[in-house]
Design a protein around this motif. Structure first.
Motif, PDB file in Angstrom:
ATOM      1  N   VAL A  82     -26.123  24.488  28.172  1.00 46.31           N
ATOM      2  CA  VAL A  82     -26.977  23.493  27.512  1.00 46.31           C
ATOM      3  C   VAL A  82     -26.086  22.331  27.082  1.00 46.31           C
ATOM      4  N   ILE A  83     -26.430  21.122  27.509  1.00 47.68           N
ATOM      5  CA  ILE A  83     -25.597  19.956  27.207  1.00 47.68           C
ATOM      6  C   ILE A  83     -26.357  18.997  26.288  1.00 47.68           C
ATOM      7  N   LEU A  84     -25.676  18.516  25.251  1.00 48.16           N
ATOM      8  CA  LEU A  84     -26.254  17.583  24.294  1.00 48.16           C
ATOM      9  C   LEU A  84     -25.622  16.211  24.470  1.00 48.16           C
ATOM     10  N   VAL A  85     -26.456  15.178  24.412  1.00 45.21           N
ATOM     11  CA  VAL A  85     -26.004  13.802  24.635  1.00 45.21           C
ATOM     12  C   VAL A  85     -26.520  12.921  23.499  1.00 45.21           C
ATOM     13  N   ILE A  95     -24.381  16.299  17.149  1.00 47.94           N
ATOM     14  CA  ILE A  95     -24.364  17.113  18.369  1.00 47.94           C
ATOM     15  C   ILE A  95     -23.053  17.895  18.490  1.00 47.94           C
ATOM     16  N   LEU A  96     -21.964  17.333  17.982  1.00 48.06           N
ATOM     17  CA  LEU A  96     -20.686  18.058  18.004  1.00 48.06           C
ATOM     18  C   LEU A  96     -20.746  19.282  17.090  1.00 48.06           C
ATOM     19  N   LYS A  97     -21.336  19.108  15.913  1.00 48.54           N
ATOM     20  CA  LYS A  97     -21.449  20.226  14.969  1.00 48.54           C
ATOM     21  C   LYS A  97     -22.427  21.270  15.496  1.00 48.54           C
ATOM     22  N   THR A 107     -21.309  15.905  24.810  1.00 45.81           N
ATOM     23  CA  THR A 107     -20.489  14.840  25.395  1.00 45.81           C
ATOM     24  C   THR A 107     -19.465  14.371  24.370  1.00 45.81           C
ATOM     25  N   SER A 108     -18.285  14.024  24.846  1.00 48.07           N
ATOM     26  CA  SER A 108     -17.192  13.656  23.949  1.00 48.07           C
ATOM     27  C   SER A 108     -17.273  12.216  23.473  1.00 48.07           C
ATOM     28  N   SER A 109     -18.115  11.395  24.103  1.00 43.78           N
ATOM     29  CA  SER A 109     -18.257   9.998  23.699  1.00 43.78           C
ATOM     30  C   SER A 109     -19.717   9.584  23.826  1.00 43.78           C
ATOM     31  N   SER A 110     -20.027   8.409  23.262  1.00 47.03           N
ATOM     32  CA  SER A 110     -21.407   7.920  23.303  1.00 47.03           C
ATOM     33  C   SER A 110     -21.766   7.306  24.660  1.00 47.03           C
ATOM     34  N   ARG A 111     -20.774   7.084  25.518  1.00 51.77           N
ATOM     35  CA  ARG A 111     -21.045   6.477  26.825  1.00 51.77           C
ATOM     36  C   ARG A 111     -21.259   7.560  27.879  1.00 51.77           C
ATOM     37  N   TRP A 112     -22.402   7.494  28.552  1.00 50.22           N
ATOM     38  CA  TRP A 112     -22.725   8.434  29.611  1.00 50.22           C
ATOM     39  C   TRP A 112     -22.160   7.928  30.932  1.00 50.22           C
ATOM     40  N   ILE A 113     -21.386   8.757  31.613  1.00 53.75           N
ATOM     41  CA  ILE A 113     -20.797   8.365  32.892  1.00 53.75           C
ATOM     42  C   ILE A 113     -21.826   8.569  34.001  1.00 53.75           C
ATOM     43  N   PRO A 114     -22.235   7.507  34.704  1.00 48.01           N
ATOM     44  CA  PRO A 114     -23.227   7.655  35.780  1.00 48.01           C
ATOM     45  C   PRO A 114     -22.763   8.643  36.845  1.00 48.01           C
ATOM     46  N   GLY A 115     -23.676   9.485  37.285  1.00 46.73           N
ATOM     47  CA  GLY A 115     -23.350  10.479  38.302  1.00 46.73           C
ATOM     48  C   GLY A 115     -22.867  11.803  37.744  1.00 46.73           C
ATOM     49  N   THR A 116     -22.892  11.968  36.418  1.00 54.00           N
ATOM     50  CA  THR A 116     -22.416  13.218  35.803  1.00 54.00           C
ATOM     51  C   THR A 116     -23.215  14.423  36.281  1.00 54.00           C
ATOM     52  N   LEU A 117     -24.512  14.232  36.526  1.00 54.36           N
ATOM     53  CA  LEU A 117     -25.364  15.346  36.956  1.00 54.36           C
ATOM     54  C   LEU A 117     -25.692  15.306  38.443  1.00 54.36           C
ATOM     55  N   ASP A 209     -24.905  18.455   5.415  1.00 57.00           N
ATOM     56  CA  ASP A 209     -24.020  17.298   5.233  1.00 57.00           C
ATOM     57  C   ASP A 209     -22.945  17.230   6.311  1.00 57.00           C
ATOM     58  N   LEU A 210     -22.578  18.366   6.873  1.00 56.01           N
ATOM     59  CA  LEU A 210     -21.549  18.397   7.909  1.00 56.01           C
ATOM     60  C   LEU A 210     -22.024  17.741   9.202  1.00 56.01           C
ATOM     61  N   PHE A 211     -23.339  17.545   9.348  1.00 58.69           N
ATOM     62  CA  PHE A 211     -23.902  16.910  10.538  1.00 58.69           C
ATOM     63  C   PHE A 211     -23.971  15.384  10.388  1.00 58.69           C
ATOM     64  N   PHE A 212     -23.768  14.875   9.170  1.00 52.97           N
ATOM     65  CA  PHE A 212     -23.945  13.447   8.904  1.00 52.97           C
ATOM     66  C   PHE A 212     -22.862  12.609   9.579  1.00 52.97           C
ATOM     67  N   HIS A 213     -23.284  11.467  10.110  1.00 52.27           N
ATOM     68  CA  HIS A 213     -22.328  10.485  10.614  1.00 52.27           C
ATOM     69  C   HIS A 213     -21.854   9.629   9.457  1.00 52.27           C
ATOM     70  N   ARG A 214     -20.539   9.424   9.373  1.00 50.78           N
ATOM     71  CA  ARG A 214     -19.973   8.583   8.320  1.00 50.78           C
ATOM     72  C   ARG A 214     -19.022   7.574   8.958  1.00 50.78           C
ATOM     73  N   ASP A 215     -19.359   6.298   8.815  1.00 52.13           N
ATOM     74  CA  ASP A 215     -18.486   5.273   9.386  1.00 52.13           C
ATOM     75  C   ASP A 215     -17.329   4.966   8.441  1.00 52.13           C
ATOM     76  N   ALA A 216     -16.409   4.147   8.904  1.00 55.39           N
ATOM     77  CA  ALA A 216     -15.184   3.855   8.138  1.00 55.39           C
ATOM     78  C   ALA A 216     -15.508   3.169   6.814  1.00 55.39           C
ATOM     79  N   ASP A 217     -16.485   2.269   6.812  1.00 57.16           N
ATOM     80  CA  ASP A 217     -16.843   1.557   5.580  1.00 57.16           C
ATOM     81  C   ASP A 217     -17.385   2.510   4.527  1.00 57.16           C
ATOM     82  N   MET A 218     -18.203   3.492   4.976  1.00 56.78           N
ATOM     83  CA  MET A 218     -18.772   4.457   4.048  1.00 56.78           C
ATOM     84  C   MET A 218     -17.680   5.336   3.430  1.00 56.78           C
ATOM     85  N   ILE A 219     -16.721   5.763   4.277  1.00 56.58           N
ATOM     86  CA  ILE A 219     -15.615   6.593   3.794  1.00 56.58           C
ATOM     87  C   ILE A 219     -14.763   5.807   2.796  1.00 56.58           C
TER      88      ILE A 219
END
Length: 249
Positions: A82-85, A95-97, A107-117, A209-219
């Motif tokens: 099962v793959i999460l994007v 999705i990482l958590k 996926t390790s990044s927000s950019r989807w590589i065309p042709g992955t599937l 809370d471990l699922f929350f996204h936190r950007d640099a400004d918030m931190i």
């Protein structure tokens, strides 16, 4: 027979209580807040519209779709298939958590590589059994490729989301990290229950809370607030010095 009836009654009470608590969690995370625009297929999941033209989701539909999506994920023999994007950065941590807890792939990044599937010559070629996307608009390429190879697609959909090639729709606010995190938290808990790794009566000890996204400004803001709380303010120091001076006099 009496024991069987008592067990069924206790199970029903547990599920009813859990449903009420989960709906309150979804409300607190603002999962019911939709967008101003709406597509025709998403109208079935909307129950009201505010004076500011914002659509409101029916959280009963959201809860039922989370259960359905969990059944689909739990039915896969190897959860790593099962793959999460998430093309949205607000859903990357979620999705990482989720993958860390359940054992799926993300996926390790927000950019989807065309042709992955579809392209076997690519280095990141994958053959998943189920695809889960955080936003079918942002992750359009992944949804289209899944349709080419007949892979079922689960999607978190806002009111303006296109439902082309989406098999299981989870209607929710997919633009707020709190809402995204809560949906993935509930989905992870339900998958673990269906796989027998967590009992219905047992508490899920992972914090949302471990699922929350936190950007640099918030931190950075949080660090400044903590520093201000730890260190006395200048006025406090001045008051303390003046007090000591008066005592000496």
């Amino acid at each position: 027979t009496k024991q069987y009836e008592e067990d069924n009654s206790n199970l029903l009470m547990t599920e009813t209580k859990q449903y009420e608590e989960d709906v309150l969690r979804l409300l607190a995370s603002r999962a019911h807040i939709g967008a101003e625009d709406i597509t025709f297929p998403m109208k079935r999941y909307v129950t009201a519209k505010t004076s500011k033209r914002t659509h409101i989701f029916n959280l009963q539909s959201t809860y039922e779709k989370i259960k359905l999506a969990a059944w689909l994920i739990a039915s896969v023999q190897k959860l790593s298939d099962v793959i999460l994007v998430s093309g949205r950065t607000t859903g990357q941590r979620a999705i990482l958590k989720f993958s860390q807890i359940v054992g799926t792939t993300s996926t390790s990044s927000s950019r989807w590589i065309p042709g992955t599937l579809t392209n076997q010559n690519t280095l990141k070629f994958k053959e998943p059994r189920v695809l889960v996307v955080t936003d079918p608009k942002q992750d359009k390429q992944a949804v289209i490729e899944a349709s080419y190879v007949n892979i079922p697609c689960i999607a978190l959909c806002n009111t303006d989301a296109p439902l082309d090639y989406v098999d299981v729709v989870i209607p929710c606010n997919n633009r707020d990290t709190r809402s995204i995190s809560m949906v993935y938290w509930l989905l992870a808990r339900e998958v673990l229950m269906l796989r027998g790794k967590l009992k219905r009566s047992e508490k899920f000890n992972v914090m949302v809370d471990l699922f929350f996204h936190r950007d640099a400004d918030m931190i950075k803001t949080d660090e400044v607030d903590e520093k201000d709380e730890d260190e006395p303010k200048k006025s406090d120091w001045d008051a303390a010095v003046a007090k000591d001076t008066d005592n000496l006099d």
